[in-house]
Scaffold this motif. Structure first.
Motif, PDB file in Angstrom:
ATOM      1  N   LEU A 197      38.636  49.847  36.489  1.00 41.81           N
ATOM      2  CA  LEU A 197      39.516  49.599  37.632  1.00 41.81           C
ATOM      3  C   LEU A 197      39.775  48.105  37.814  1.00 41.81           C
ATOM      4  O   LEU A 197      40.908  47.701  38.136  1.00 41.81           O
ATOM      5  N   ALA A 198      38.757  47.282  37.617  1.00 42.69           N
ATOM      6  CA  ALA A 198      38.938  45.831  37.758  1.00 42.69           C
ATOM      7  C   ALA A 198      40.039  45.336  36.843  1.00 42.69           C
ATOM      8  O   ALA A 198      40.860  44.486  37.232  1.00 42.69           O
ATOM      9  N   GLU A 199      40.084  45.846  35.628  1.00 39.87           N
ATOM     10  CA  GLU A 199      41.171  45.452  34.732  1.00 39.87           C
ATOM     11  C   GLU A 199      42.507  45.987  35.217  1.00 39.87           C
ATOM     12  O   GLU A 199      43.508  45.265  35.220  1.00 39.87           O
ATOM     13  N   GLU A 200      42.537  47.229  35.666  1.00 39.00           N
ATOM     14  CA  GLU A 200      43.786  47.853  36.100  1.00 39.00           C
ATOM     15  C   GLU A 200      44.426  47.102  37.261  1.00 39.00           C
ATOM     16  O   GLU A 200      45.658  47.010  37.344  1.00 39.00           O
ATOM     17  N   VAL A 201      43.600  46.563  38.178  1.00 43.04           N
ATOM     18  CA  VAL A 201      44.158  45.898  39.361  1.00 43.04           C
ATOM     19  C   VAL A 201      44.334  44.399  39.158  1.00 43.04           C
ATOM     20  O   VAL A 201      44.657  43.680  40.098  1.00 43.04           O
ATOM     21  N   GLY A 202      44.135  43.912  37.926  1.00 45.52           N
ATOM     22  CA  GLY A 202      44.466  42.532  37.611  1.00 45.52           C
ATOM     23  C   GLY A 202      43.377  41.504  37.796  1.00 45.52           C
ATOM     24  O   GLY A 202      43.659  40.298  37.788  1.00 45.52           O
ATOM     25  N   LEU A 203      42.125  41.922  37.959  1.00 46.60           N
ATOM     26  CA  LEU A 203      41.032  40.963  38.061  1.00 46.60           C
ATOM     27  C   LEU A 203      40.714  40.373  36.692  1.00 46.60           C
ATOM     28  O   LEU A 203      41.120  40.901  35.653  1.00 46.60           O
ATOM     29  N   ASP A 204      39.970  39.275  36.706  1.00 45.68           N
ATOM     30  CA  ASP A 204      39.757  38.511  35.481  1.00 45.68           C
ATOM     31  C   ASP A 204      38.387  38.702  34.851  1.00 45.68           C
ATOM     32  O   ASP A 204      38.215  38.434  33.657  1.00 45.68           O
ATOM     33  N   TYR A 205      37.407  39.157  35.640  1.00 43.23           N
ATOM     34  CA  TYR A 205      36.025  39.071  35.165  1.00 43.23           C
ATOM     35  C   TYR A 205      35.150  40.129  35.821  1.00 43.23           C
ATOM     36  O   TYR A 205      35.303  40.426  37.011  1.00 43.23           O
ATOM     37  N   VAL A 206      34.234  40.693  35.020  1.00 40.50           N
ATOM     38  CA  VAL A 206      33.140  41.516  35.539  1.00 40.50           C
ATOM     39  C   VAL A 206      31.851  41.046  34.882  1.00 40.50           C
ATOM     40  O   VAL A 206      31.781  40.903  33.661  1.00 40.50           O
TER      41      VAL A 206
ATOM     42  N   GLU B 203      40.231  32.272  38.539  1.00 42.33           N
ATOM     43  CA  GLU B 203      39.796  33.613  38.169  1.00 42.33           C
ATOM     44  C   GLU B 203      39.032  34.256  39.318  1.00 42.33           C
ATOM     45  O   GLU B 203      38.264  33.595  40.018  1.00 42.33           O
ATOM     46  N   LEU B 204      39.230  35.553  39.483  1.00 43.97           N
ATOM     47  CA  LEU B 204      38.506  36.329  40.480  1.00 43.97           C
ATOM     48  C   LEU B 204      37.899  37.559  39.817  1.00 43.97           C
ATOM     49  O   LEU B 204      38.471  38.116  38.878  1.00 43.97           O
TER      50      LEU B 204
END
Length: 355
Positions: free
Chosen positions: A38-47, A4-5
């Motif tokens: 944006l983090a979700e839109e670009v495919g990241l896993d976690y904030v 995960e990133l």
């Protein structure tokens, strides 16, 4: 294997060290929500959303910001980074996170820590003399609440519970059941690694200096302790690494841009705590290969993540990329690069290694 990133933020609202431009708390909170989307839109896993009670950070109530972030997304995990459990009521924290867990479909995470800043202790009537005892008691109660909906409990720092019904209960999750995702935060003490493992919980290491590879012994201590846990999480051990990072299209440009923001943040903390003032040599050393700062262009950052994974075998890496109020445009571009370029490179490399 997949790793995960993601990113984490404290909602910095310092005046921009380059332009002097101020940012209001209201604007920064809106910025943080845009970053989560944006983090979700670009495919990241976690904030991760941090907690501070200081004039230089906008977020003192992480659960409120987490709730807003979860309501505006559908896939990504949003959690605390950290919840200062020592100065909270575990019952109320559990109810807040269980509520968010239900309406988000299990996408919330509670990272329980003691806090590297101490402003919350006098604010909520806690004594620093009880620093360790507060955390030990409250993490114990939090886990008891997670185990059963009715709890009988007594301790030093809050009224006892007698067959207390604590609702709501979290959503049912594959491999975890009707439990919250709870993890232990640590700056790297062996005792915290042993505690996290003995409790059977995930662990998150904040690595803000030195050499991340040197945490290998702590990670092994955690995994060994986890293997002997009496009541481990059924989804197994989980290791996160959190630290500073920043991305731009060009590596040198990334370091040139990020340096004044890093220096402003580090200089303020150094003045408060009596540390030596930060300088360019220290920054470049930590931003170089093997250092704690992952600052550069996507290919070099991806290579360094994969290299560190070969040592730590960690499951998640998250970056603080907005120190001292990095402007929103550059912050969003860094998030975009992390999701669209770094993440695919890391997953491809780890997939080849696994094969």
């Amino acid at each position: 294997m997949d790793m995960e990133l993601g990113l984490y933020t404290f909602g910095d609202i310092h005046p921009d060290p380059v332009t002097g431009a101020p940012t209001s708390p209201a604007q920064r909170l809106r910025d943080v929500l845009e970053r989560i989307r944006l983090a979700e839109e670009v495919g990241l896993d976690y904030v991760g959303i941090g907690e501070h009670h200081r004039p230089d950070y906008a977020i003192s109530s992480p659960s409120t910001v987490i709730a807003a972030g979860l309501a505006q997304t559908s896939r990504i995990t949003v959690g605390s980074a950290v919840t200062v459990l020592s100065t909270e009521d575990p019952v109320r924290v559990y109810q807040q996170f269980a509520t968010m867990d239900l309406y988000s479909g299990g996408r919330v995470e509670l990272l329980a820590g003691r806090g590297s800043f101490i402003e919350s202790y006098p604010l909520f009537g806690a004594s620093l003399d009880d620093y360790d005892e507060l955390y030990d008691e409250k993490i114990g109660l939090l886990l008891a609440l997670d185990e059963a909906e009715r709890v009988t409990w007594s301790g030093r720092f809050r009224p006892p519970l007698e067959d207390a019904l604590v609702l709501p209960r979290p959503s049912d999750k594959p491999g975890l059941g009707s439990r919250l995702r709870i993890a232990v935060a640590t700056g790297g003490s062996p005792r915290s690694s042993v505690r996290a493992g003995a409790l059977g919980l995930p662990v998150s290491y904040a690595i803000i200096g030195g050499r991340p590879a040197s945490f290998a012994s702590l990670v092994e201590t955690y995994r060994l302790s986890f293997s002997h846990a009496v009541n481990p999480r059924p989804d197994g051990p989980f290791v996160s690494v959190a630290g500073m990072g920043f991305l731009a299209d060009d590596g040198r440009a990334a370091r040139e841009f990020f340096y004044p923001y890093w220096r402003e943040s580090m200089a303020r903390i150094a003045a408060e705590r009596g540390f030596s003032q930060p300088n360019r040599i220290a920054f470049e050393s930590q931003a170089a290969r093997g250092g704690a700062y992952f600052v550069g262009q996507p290919e070099e950052v991806a290579e360094r993540i994969v290299e560190l994974h070969g040592v730590l075998r960690h499951d998640r890496q998250a970056f603080q990329m907005d120190l001292s109020g990095v402007p929103q445009r550059e912050s969003l571009h860094a998030i975009e690069l992390l999701g669209t370029q770094v993440a695919p490179l890391v997953r491809e490399a780890l997939g080849r290694a696994s094969a």
